[in-house]
Design a protein around this motif. Structure first.
Motif, short mmCIF file in Angstrom:
data_model
loop_
_atom_site.label_atom_id
_atom_site.label_comp_id
_atom_site.label_asym_id
_atom_site.label_seq_id
_atom_site.Cartn_x
_atom_site.Cartn_y
_atom_site.Cartn_z
N GLN A 60 30.71 -7.67 -26.43
CA GLN A 60 31.17 -8.94 -27.00
C GLN A 60 30.35 -10.10 -26.45
N VAL A 61 30.14 -10.10 -25.14
CA VAL A 61 29.39 -11.19 -24.52
C VAL A 61 27.96 -11.21 -25.04
N GLN A 62 27.36 -10.05 -25.18
CA GLN A 62 25.99 -9.98 -25.72
C GLN A 62 25.95 -10.55 -27.13
N GLU A 63 26.98 -10.28 -27.92
CA GLU A 63 27.02 -10.82 -29.28
C GLU A 63 27.10 -12.35 -29.24
N TYR A 64 27.91 -12.90 -28.35
CA TYR A 64 28.02 -14.36 -28.27
C TYR A 64 26.70 -14.98 -27.83
N LEU A 65 26.01 -14.31 -26.92
CA LEU A 65 24.70 -14.80 -26.50
C LEU A 65 23.72 -14.81 -27.67
N SER A 66 23.77 -13.79 -28.50
CA SER A 66 22.87 -13.73 -29.66
C SER A 66 23.19 -14.80 -30.69
N GLN A 67 24.41 -15.35 -30.64
CA GLN A 67 24.82 -16.40 -31.56
C GLN A 67 24.49 -17.80 -31.03
N GLY A 68 23.87 -17.87 -29.87
CA GLY A 68 23.46 -19.16 -29.33
C GLY A 68 24.39 -19.76 -28.30
N HIS A 69 25.39 -19.02 -27.87
CA HIS A 69 26.28 -19.48 -26.81
C HIS A 69 25.65 -19.13 -25.45
N GLU A 70 26.34 -19.46 -24.38
CA GLU A 70 25.76 -19.31 -23.04
C GLU A 70 26.78 -18.68 -22.11
N VAL A 71 26.27 -17.98 -21.10
CA VAL A 71 27.10 -17.46 -20.01
C VAL A 71 26.66 -18.16 -18.72
N ALA A 72 27.64 -18.54 -17.91
CA ALA A 72 27.35 -19.18 -16.63
C ALA A 72 28.18 -18.51 -15.53
N VAL A 73 27.76 -18.73 -14.31
CA VAL A 73 28.38 -18.12 -13.13
C VAL A 73 29.75 -18.76 -12.87
N HIS A 74 30.73 -17.91 -12.56
CA HIS A 74 32.05 -18.39 -12.16
C HIS A 74 32.48 -17.63 -10.90
N GLY A 75 31.47 -17.31 -10.09
CA GLY A 75 31.70 -16.58 -8.85
C GLY A 75 31.74 -15.08 -9.07
N ALA A 76 31.60 -14.34 -7.98
CA ALA A 76 31.73 -12.89 -8.05
C ALA A 76 33.19 -12.49 -8.16
N GLU A 77 34.05 -13.19 -7.41
CA GLU A 77 35.47 -12.83 -7.36
C GLU A 77 36.39 -14.03 -7.59
N HIS A 78 35.87 -15.06 -8.26
CA HIS A 78 36.68 -16.24 -8.59
C HIS A 78 37.20 -16.94 -7.34
N LEU A 79 36.33 -17.13 -6.36
CA LEU A 79 36.72 -17.79 -5.12
C LEU A 79 36.24 -19.24 -5.12
N ALA A 80 37.03 -20.12 -4.51
CA ALA A 80 36.68 -21.53 -4.43
C ALA A 80 35.65 -21.74 -3.33
N LEU A 81 34.49 -22.26 -3.70
CA LEU A 81 33.43 -22.45 -2.71
C LEU A 81 33.85 -23.44 -1.61
N GLY A 82 34.68 -24.42 -1.96
CA GLY A 82 35.10 -25.39 -0.96
C GLY A 82 35.96 -24.81 0.13
N LEU A 83 36.58 -23.66 -0.12
CA LEU A 83 37.45 -23.02 0.87
C LEU A 83 36.75 -21.90 1.62
N LEU A 84 35.47 -21.71 1.36
CA LEU A 84 34.69 -20.67 2.03
C LEU A 84 33.71 -21.29 3.00
N SER A 85 33.38 -20.57 4.05
CA SER A 85 32.30 -21.02 4.92
C SER A 85 31.01 -21.05 4.10
N PRO A 86 30.01 -21.83 4.51
CA PRO A 86 28.76 -21.84 3.76
C PRO A 86 28.17 -20.45 3.55
N LEU A 87 28.22 -19.59 4.56
CA LEU A 87 27.67 -18.25 4.41
C LEU A 87 28.43 -17.46 3.36
N ASP A 88 29.76 -17.51 3.41
CA ASP A 88 30.56 -16.79 2.41
C ASP A 88 30.39 -17.40 1.02
N GLY A 89 30.23 -18.73 0.97
CA GLY A 89 29.99 -19.38 -0.31
C GLY A 89 28.69 -18.95 -0.93
#
Length: 282
Positions: A60-89
């Motif tokens: 499905q995602v590949q189909e949306y990409l072929s239609q001109g939409h975009e995929v962007a990063v939302h983390g590996a496990e949906h973690l808030a970067l502000g609550l992680l140490s820089p290394l974990d972020g």
């Protein structure tokens, strides 16, 4: 010196973009609606969830990409970067990007902060450290939350990109009408900068609130406008970076375009287009 303002492809002064998180199964219905109205959407996906196909399927995602939409990063496990140490972020952002790129065989450079994102900070991290490592990881923009950019201005900081409104914001219908009524080519010269309407949310909210008609109410008045560029978050960022990369002479009367695509702008109330590799004399 005269004012000089960017214009979007084709000389358009306004753009519309959408940003939706988490890759829920209900994205399929949402994307049908976006395609019907000619809108462009950036889908912010968690690397682990997509790899396990817990929401959207990879096909499905590949189909949306072929239609001109975009995929962007939302983390590996949906973690808030502000609550992680820089290394974990760094691990969370980098793994999220790597997983999406490996799964979809794409180069992915955009991002939306997951969970509370930048709104809370802990473990010795701060915004500047997050911004610095995202730049080093090759992320070119990151959407944040916590306010409404209902002046429709382009971001001054691409790593704290504030959208115009959530789709359930009660002010959004009025904001849409205000956006449509703006003509950046007229009025006070210092306010002739480009305008952007940026709407975000989660598709599962339409199911939860039983208000799928809300998306039609948003898209219908925006669709088919000759003065609007319908683009993904990443397309807007790439084009703006191209405008920022223009090389100007000391007197501002010569402009060279080092990009691989044309760039439009206005200067002295005249509109110009400088082609790839061209030096334009104003």
């Amino acid at each position: 010196m005269p004012y000089r303002f960017m214009r979007f492809p084709g000389g358009k002064a306004k753009a519309v973009t959408f940003s939706y998180d988490d890759g829920a199964p209900s994205d399929a219905k949402m994307m049908e609606i976006f395609n019907h109205y000619g809108m462009k959407c950036t889908l912010n996906l968690n690397g682990e969830r997509l790899r396990r196909e817990e929401g959207l399927k990879i096909a499905q995602v590949q189909e949306y990409l072929s239609q001109g939409h975009e995929v962007a990063v939302h983390g590996a496990e949906h973690l808030a970067l502000g609550l992680l140490s820089p290394l974990d972020g760094i691990r969370e952002a980098l793994r999220g990007r790597e997983m999406l790129e490996q799964t979809l065989d794409r180069i992915i450079r955009g991002m939306a902060y997951a969970d509370s994102g930048l709104r809370k900070m802990a473990q010795g991290t701060d915004y500047e450290s997050i911004r610095k490592y995202l730049v080093q990881l090759g992320i070119t923009y990151a959407r944040t939350l916590g306010g409404d950019n209902n002046d429709f201005e382009m971001p001054s900081d691409w790593y704290a990109w504030m959208p115009s409104a959530h789709h359930d914001n009660p002010n959004l219908p009025a904001d849409i009408q205000a956006f449509l009524a703006i003509d950046p080519n007229e009025g006070y010269r210092a306010r002739r900068y480009p305008r952007l309407l940026y709407i975000w949310g989660h598709s599962f909210e339409f199911d939860r609130n039983q208000n799928w008609d809300r998306l039609d109410e948003i898209c219908a008045p925006l669709a088919g406008k000759e003065d609007i560029w319908y683009a993904t978050n990443g397309e807007i960022r790439e084009y703006a970076a191209g405008y920022e990369a223009l090389i100007r002479s000391a007197d501002g009367r010569k402009v060279y375009n080092p990009n691989l695509f044309p760039i439009w702008f206005v200067c002295d109330e005249n509109q110009y287009c400088v082609q790839s590799g061209e030096m334009l004399r104003l």
